[in-house]
Structure formats: structure tokens, C-alpha cells
Enzyme design. Structure first.
Site, mmCIF file in Angstrom:
data_model
loop_
_atom_site.group_PDB
_atom_site.id
_atom_site.type_symbol
_atom_site.label_atom_id
_atom_site.label_comp_id
_atom_site.label_asym_id
_atom_site.label_seq_id
_atom_site.Cartn_x
_atom_site.Cartn_y
_atom_site.Cartn_z
ATOM 1 C CG ASP A 1 19.301 10.784 -10.307
ATOM 2 O OD1 ASP A 1 19.305 9.554 -10.748
ATOM 3 O OD2 ASP A 1 19.171 11.789 -11.016
ATOM 4 C CG HIS B 1 -2.223 0.750 1.150
ATOM 5 N ND1 HIS B 1 -2.345 1.998 2.088
ATOM 6 C CD2 HIS B 1 -3.153 0.879 0.208
ATOM 7 C CE1 HIS B 1 -3.518 2.478 1.676
ATOM 8 N NE2 HIS B 1 -3.861 2.012 0.636
ATOM 9 C CG HIS C 1 -7.310 8.395 -1.237
ATOM 10 N ND1 HIS C 1 -5.845 8.187 -1.351
ATOM 11 C CD2 HIS C 1 -7.498 7.075 -1.252
ATOM 12 C CE1 HIS C 1 -5.402 6.775 -1.585
ATOM 13 N NE2 HIS C 1 -6.685 6.148 -1.392
ATOM 14 C CG ASP D 1 0.275 19.666 21.253
ATOM 15 O OD1 ASP D 1 -0.857 19.900 21.004
ATOM 16 O OD2 ASP D 1 0.957 19.115 22.090
ATOM 17 C CE LYS E 1 -1.005 4.684 -1.755
ATOM 18 N NZ LYS E 1 -1.912 4.147 -0.792
ATOM 19 C CE LYS F 1 -4.532 6.712 2.345
ATOM 20 N NZ LYS F 1 -5.940 6.529 2.115
#
Length: 386
Positions: free
Chosen positions: A120, A113, A293, A300, A115, A295
Site C-alpha cells: 500500500d 536474489h 544466512h 562505527d 527479497k 548478509k
């Protein structure tokens, strides 16, 4: 395992594909030596084609290009995009090809899952954005609303190590020697900025709870406020208790969730928790303007995280995930402003009284959904009190 924070980074927050994909394609087009990309989804649409074309161009000018996609999330990749990438010289693999699609097996729930992209040893991208067009949201109102981070500096080292490690694991599983990583001297990235951050992964060996523990430690230390934004939110008991304890300490806790139904079972299972969360003093906003979508979280004014991990049992117990945790006021405040704007312009706060007045059959549906998800997780071998 405790998060290892590294200083000297330059971090750029990217809001959704409109900011992410131009930055990604520019980095690929400027690559000189290596591009390594992981994605749960790699769709054959306008954006997917643009990224695939950039990868092909890089391979054709002699850059080593590696692509790893998930066998379930990118289940059409092998038929639609893979042949063209291979013909251009791209090295591409599929993680756990989804052959027996309708059989419930533990290994089928262990998805890739993450991404991630590294270019380089100079630039990396970490976040929740798949290779798919923001307007490609079947059965949902576009555009897709998500975040990623562009990274320069010492944090590149653990990101590259994670990419290479999983690539070698997949090669070993497939008995593939053609795409083996050649031993090369890895340069240590130079400091590019003044921001401090850590790179965390979740796997099924040494890092099973790293992302969750980072969340729990930050929540336990919170003294002012907590803002969580999650597409799929089904926390275990420890996480819920941590949020409730924060409210008791006087911390304002705000959760931004998806207001539109994507997966009906998970949607209703999450809503089963609304009554207790609202009753504990936690504020809940449902995002209805388009397809949430994200996450991410801010705590603080100085702690923030952006990544692929939802706060649900599939992310926290099963899938391979990756998040960046940032300790920097400027970055945290930028993410905070973005989330506040999303709540103001596209979300609706849920009043506690409305959930108390739900008819009994609606409450029964939600609790049945919640318990069914717990049963499914238990069947997969990951039950217990959490």
C-alpha cells in the site's frame, strides 16, 4: 552511483523468520490496495503456505497482488504454489525460468536474489529472508539465522519504484500485457520516524557496483570497528585491501561466517582466504550453532546495512540484489548487540596458528577451490582484478 539517503523513516530490525513472517503476514492481511512481493525462494512448506494463503486472501478481497520469484531458487513454485495463487487472482511471474539446468551460461547466473515486499505504499520489507520456514534447512542444523527490516516513511518510494521497474522488465521480456501496471497517482510517503536510510540495488545496467561501493566507502571511513556477517564471503582484492587498510588504521575488523558446509566449493574457497585475513589482524568467527544466512554489517556504531547481497562474486557481479543502508546509532547498536550475542552463543573464533598448521593437502584443496570459483566467474565473463 552515490547512495541517496532519506530521513524521516521508522525502521524495525527483524531477526529471522520468527519475527519476520508474523510482521509480513499481518501487513498483507491489512493491505487495502496493493501487495508486491519478490523472493529468490518461495517454498511449498508451512511458512510458504501461510504467506501464499495471506496473498490469496488479499487478492480475493480486491487487493492487487503481484508476486515475482526466481526461476532457479523457486524452481518448484510453478508446479506447487502458482496454480492456487492464480486461481485466487494473484498476478505471479517467474524470473528467468531455469530450463537448461546443467548448461553454464552467463544469463543463468544472473538470478533474482532480492527479497522485497511493499504494501500500500505504507510498509516495506527488505532483507535476506526468503519465503521458507526457518526449520526447513536441508542438510543443515536449523533454524535459519537471518535478518530483515520493516520500513515506514519516505524510503518506500525508491523501494516501490524498484519493484515496479523490474515487474515491467519481466512483463516486456515475456510479452505479457495482462499484468501491466496501470498508471496511478503515487502518494509520497509521510515521515514516520527520525531515521535516515538509503535503498540500494545491484543490477547489470546502471547500478552494477552500488552496494559494493557503499561498503567500500563505509570501510574507508571507519575509525573504530567493523562487524561483517555473511553467509557466503569471497571478496575481491579491493574489498580485502580495504579491510586490511582499516586494520592498519587501528580499526578492529570482525567477520562472522558460516561454519557449516552448505556449498562445498564456496566453503573451501572462502577458507583459502583465512590465512591472509587472519595474518592481517582480521578476526574471524565461524557460526556453528545453526544455519547462518545473514548478509549484514555494522560500522562505527552509526552505519549499518541489511539486505540480500553477499560479499561474493555471484552477488556483487551477477545477481539482482537489494540492501538498506542505515545511518542511525540506535539501529546500528541494536544490530551490533544481536551479532555480538550470536558470536558469543553460537560461534567460535579461529586462531591464526591453527590455519598456519594446516597440512599441505588441506591448503591445496582450499586454494584449488578458490581458483576454480575464479575460473567459473571468468567463464561467465566477469573476471579481472577486483
Amino acid at each position: 552511483m552515490a547512495a541517496r539517503f532519506l530521513s524521516g523513516n521508522l525502521l524495525t530490525l527483524l531477526n529471522s523468520g520468527t519475527e519476520y513472517f508474523p510482521a509480513l503476514i499481518k501487513a498483507i492481511d491489512e493491505a487495502r490496495h496493493e501487495v508486491h512481493l519478490e523472493s529468490y525462494i518461495f517454498e511449498d512448506d508451512a511458512t510458504g503456505r501461510a504467506v501464499a494463503d495471506a496473498l490469496s486472501r488479499a487478492a480475493q478481497r480486491g487487493v492487487t497482488v503481484r508476486v515475482l520469484v526466481d526461476g532457479f531458487g523457486a524452481r518448484d513454485f510453478a508446479d506447487r504454489l502458482l496454480p492456487e495463487l492464480l486461481a485466487a487472482g494473484v498476478q505471479a511471474l517467474v524470473y528467468r525460468p531455469d530450463i537448461a539446468r546443467f548448461q553454464l551460461r552467463r544469463h543463468r547466473l544472473r538470478r533474482l536474489h532480492r527479497k522485497l515486499v511493499a504494501v500500500d505504499g505504507d510498509i516495506a520489507f527488505v532483507g535476506g529472508i526468503n519465503v521458507i520456514d526457518d526449520l526447513n534447512t536441508p542438510h543443515q542444523v536449523p533454524p535459519r539465522y537471518d535478518y530483515a527490516v520493516r520500513i515506514e516513511g519516505p524510503l518506500l518510494t525508491p523501494i516501490q519504484q524498484a519493484l515496479h521497474r523490474l515487474w515491467e522488465i519481466v512483463l516486456w521480456a515475456k510479452l505479457n500485457r495482462r499484468y501491466r501496471l496501470l498508471p496511478t497517482a503515487q502518494k509520497e510517503p509521510e515521515a514516520r520516524g527520525e531515521q535516515t536510510a538509503a535503498f540500494l540495488v545491484r543490477d547489470n545496467i546502471r547500478h552494477r557496483r552500488d552496494i559494493e561501493e557503499a561498503y567500500l566507502a563505509a570501510i574507508a571511513a571507519a575509525s573504530e570497528d567493523i562487524i561483517l556477517a555473511n553467509a557466503y564471503f569471497l571478496p575481491g582484492r579491493r574489498f580485502r585491501r580495504a579491510l586490511q587498510d582499516a586494520v592498519k588504521r587501528g580499526v578492529q575488523v570482525v567477520i562472522l561466517l558460516q561454519g557449516r558446509i552448505e556449498y562445498r566449493l564456496l566453503h573451501y574457497a572462502t577458507q583459502a582466504l583465512y590465512g591472509k585475513l587472519l595474518g592481517a589482524g582480521i578476526r574471524i568467527f565461524e557460526y556453528r550453532r545453526s544455519f547462518l544466512h545473514a548478509k549484514v554489517a555494522v560500522i562505527d556504531h552509526h552505519w549499518a546495512t541489511v539486505g540480500s547481497s553477499n560479499i561474493d562474486p555471484f552477488s556483487l557481479l551477477l545477481a539482482r540484489e537489494a540492501n538498506v543502508v542505515v545511518k542511525d546509532r540506535k539501529f546500528a547498536d541494536e544490530l551490533r548487540r544481536s551479532l555480538r550475542q550470536a558470536m558469543q552463543n553460537g560461534a567460535r573464533e579461529l586462531p591464526f596458528d591453527s590455519w598456519k598448521r594446516l597440512p599441505w593437502h588441506s591448503r591445496l584443496l582450499r586454494w584449488a577451490s578458490y581458483n576454480l570459483v575464479r575460473i567459473l566467474v571468468g567463464i561467465a565473463g566477469y573476471g579481472g582484478k577486483r
